[in-house]
Design a protein around this motif. Structure first.
Motif, short mmCIF file in Angstrom:
data_model
loop_
_atom_site.label_atom_id
_atom_site.label_comp_id
_atom_site.label_asym_id
_atom_site.label_seq_id
_atom_site.Cartn_x
_atom_site.Cartn_y
_atom_site.Cartn_z
N VAL A 173 -48.49 -42.70 -20.42
CA VAL A 173 -49.63 -43.06 -21.25
C VAL A 173 -49.83 -44.58 -21.18
CG1 VAL A 173 -49.40 -41.13 -22.84
CG2 VAL A 173 -48.17 -43.27 -23.31
N ASN A 174 -51.07 -45.01 -21.36
CA ASN A 174 -51.37 -46.43 -21.44
C ASN A 174 -51.27 -46.89 -22.89
OD1 ASN A 174 -52.05 -47.80 -18.99
ND2 ASN A 174 -53.73 -46.34 -18.74
N ASP A 183 -51.77 -52.33 -22.61
CA ASP A 183 -51.87 -52.77 -21.22
C ASP A 183 -50.61 -52.51 -20.41
OD1 ASP A 183 -54.45 -53.67 -21.73
OD2 ASP A 183 -53.75 -55.66 -22.32
N GLU A 184 -49.77 -51.57 -20.87
CA GLU A 184 -48.58 -51.19 -20.12
C GLU A 184 -48.52 -49.67 -20.02
OE1 GLU A 184 -45.23 -54.54 -20.87
OE2 GLU A 184 -45.71 -53.31 -22.63
N LEU A 185 -47.78 -49.18 -19.03
CA LEU A 185 -47.57 -47.74 -18.88
C LEU A 185 -46.28 -47.34 -19.58
CD1 LEU A 185 -48.48 -47.27 -15.09
CD2 LEU A 185 -49.90 -46.73 -17.08
N TYR A 186 -46.34 -46.28 -20.38
CA TYR A 186 -45.17 -45.80 -21.11
C TYR A 186 -44.88 -44.35 -20.73
CZ TYR A 186 -44.97 -49.76 -24.36
OH TYR A 186 -44.84 -51.02 -24.90
N PRO A 189 -45.20 -44.39 -27.91
CA PRO A 189 -44.95 -45.78 -27.51
C PRO A 189 -44.75 -46.74 -28.68
CG PRO A 189 -46.76 -44.83 -26.25
CD PRO A 189 -46.45 -43.87 -27.34
N VAL A 190 -45.35 -46.43 -29.84
CA VAL A 190 -45.20 -47.30 -31.00
C VAL A 190 -43.80 -47.17 -31.59
CG1 VAL A 190 -46.09 -47.84 -33.31
CG2 VAL A 190 -47.66 -47.16 -31.48
N ASN A 191 -43.19 -46.01 -31.45
CA ASN A 191 -41.85 -45.77 -31.98
C ASN A 191 -41.00 -45.15 -30.86
OD1 ASN A 191 -39.69 -45.53 -33.75
ND2 ASN A 191 -40.39 -43.56 -34.57
N ASP A 214 -36.71 -43.98 -23.09
CA ASP A 214 -38.13 -44.19 -22.77
C ASP A 214 -38.29 -45.36 -21.80
OD1 ASP A 214 -38.72 -42.13 -24.44
OD2 ASP A 214 -39.74 -43.34 -25.97
N LEU A 215 -39.33 -45.29 -20.98
CA LEU A 215 -39.61 -46.32 -19.98
C LEU A 215 -40.96 -46.98 -20.26
CD1 LEU A 215 -38.65 -44.43 -16.69
CD2 LEU A 215 -37.33 -46.25 -17.77
#
Length: 380
Positions: free
Chosen positions: A200-201, A204-207, A212-214, A219-220
């Protein structure tokens, strides 16, 4: 999350351990002397090598020529590439880029260790060790098997790492660009590709994360920085056929610089001189710190034996640290001066004089302190 452990070391064990340090101390002092001497030789080699480079560099038109083969050239030209760059790990392709730097981070456990110690009556010592575990992003894999408390703090293996990709036909002017030269460049243009499947974006980064918030352990997150086609690149190195290789001066110093933008040869050499000076001072400080540690270990048995009475141990430790400092300062200066005496006699002689002045001032300070603290005789 933290864990605390308390251990007590007996007086006899402390004294035996201090004598082990007494044997290690001279090795650290010898190592510090070698490091300081080597560092001064390295610094002189850099000075002479960069002076040689400034005199021998050739301004290239941007196209390799037989006359410049093996010589130090300075190239300023636009970058070009026609073929795409592929990141097979994420299934992404990049067009109109000469090179792409992929920065990979994984969310991992990290261990921090803190120790506090205090002396006890009878010479024993109690140490409280606190292990703290926190979660953080890291480009480097953190081996959790070495943790003091690995249970519940397990890190997984990173599937892929930070990597530099470049087009197979990447060039600057007519010169072919290689991994080493491109690795010297600080890429400045971020790329925001569409998220591949499973990613997911976010910001401005790919996760690769459910949230991604938590984020969760394992996780990468990935971001890309680009050297776009058409960007001006400055390179200073030896011409090797149609590419570059490090140029080695007569005294063995290597020259291989690459900077984004139009940077003159003089500016590149000046920047390298500044970084070499900074490194020289860092290594001088490291050498002095190692020497101080060596002298501290040599004086360790005195502190350990005095610690039978806690307040006396603190006084002796302070005095030992002061003596270690007094021994470190002049010996560091003398070592540097002798090294320079071999390479630069005038400067070496000046440093020897400075070392002698430092010894004299330290002696005067100690003498004045002794006089001021001496008991005043009572009148008869």
């Amino acid at each position: 999350m933290s864990f605390t452990e308390t251990t007590t070391q007996g007086c006899g064990s402390r004294i035996m351990g201090s004598f082990a340090g007494f044997l290690i101390g001279p090795l650290l002092i010898a190592g510090a002397i070698w490091l300081l001497a080597w560092n001064e030789g390295r610094a002189v080699q850099a000075i002479v090598g960069l002076n040689d480079a400034s005199k021998s560099v050739i301004e290239s038109s941007g196209t390799p020529t037989p006359a410049n083969e093996g010589k130090l050239v300075h190239v300023v030209a636009p970058t070009t590439a026609a073929k795409p760059i592929t990141d097979s790990d994420l299934g992404l392709s990049f067009d109109n880029d000469v090179a792409v730097n992929r920065i990979v981070e994984m969310y991992q456990w990290r261990e921090k260790k803190e120790e506090t110690s205090h002396d006890n009556a009878g010479g024993s010592q109690t140490t409280v060790t606190t292990y703290t575990y926190e979660q953080a992003w890291s480009q480097e894999p953190i081996d959790s098997t070495g943790f003091k408390h690995p249970a519940g703090h397990t890190n997984v293996a990173m599937p892929f790492r930070t990597q530099l990709f470049h087009a197979v036909d990447a060039k600057v002017g007519g010169y072919t660009l290689d991994d080493v030269t491109l690795g010297l460049v600080k890429f400045a243009v971020p790329i925001k590709p569409a998220a591949p499947q499973g990613w997911v974006n976010h910001a401005d980064e790919l996760y690769r994360s459910a949230n991604p918030v938590n984020p969760a352990i394992g996780d990468l997150r990935v971001r890309y920085m680009s050297l776009p086609a058409g960007a001006t690149l400055s390179v200073m190195a030896a011409q090797s056929h149609d590419g570059f290789t490090p140029y080695v001066t007569e005294n063995g110093y290597g020259i291989h610089f690459a900077r984004l933008g139009n940077v003159t040869a003089a500016a590149m050499i000046a920047d390298k001189r500044a970084s070499e000076r900074a490194l020289t001072w860092v290594l001088r400080g490291l050498g002095a710190a190692i020497m101080f540690g060596g002298f501290s270990l040599l004086l360790g048995p005195l502190s350990a034996m005095a610690s039978v009475i806690p307040f006396l141990g603190s006084i002796v430790r302070g005095a030992a640290a002061g003596l270690a400092f007094v021994l470190t300062v002049p010996l560091t200066l003398v070592t540097i001066a002798l090294a320079w005496l071999a390479f630069r006699p005038l400067l070496g002689a000046g440093l020897l004089i400075l070392a002698a002045i430092a010894v004299y001032l330290l002696w005067r300070w100690h003498h004045a302190r002794t006089v001021n603290t001496a008991p005043v005789p009572k009148p008869a």
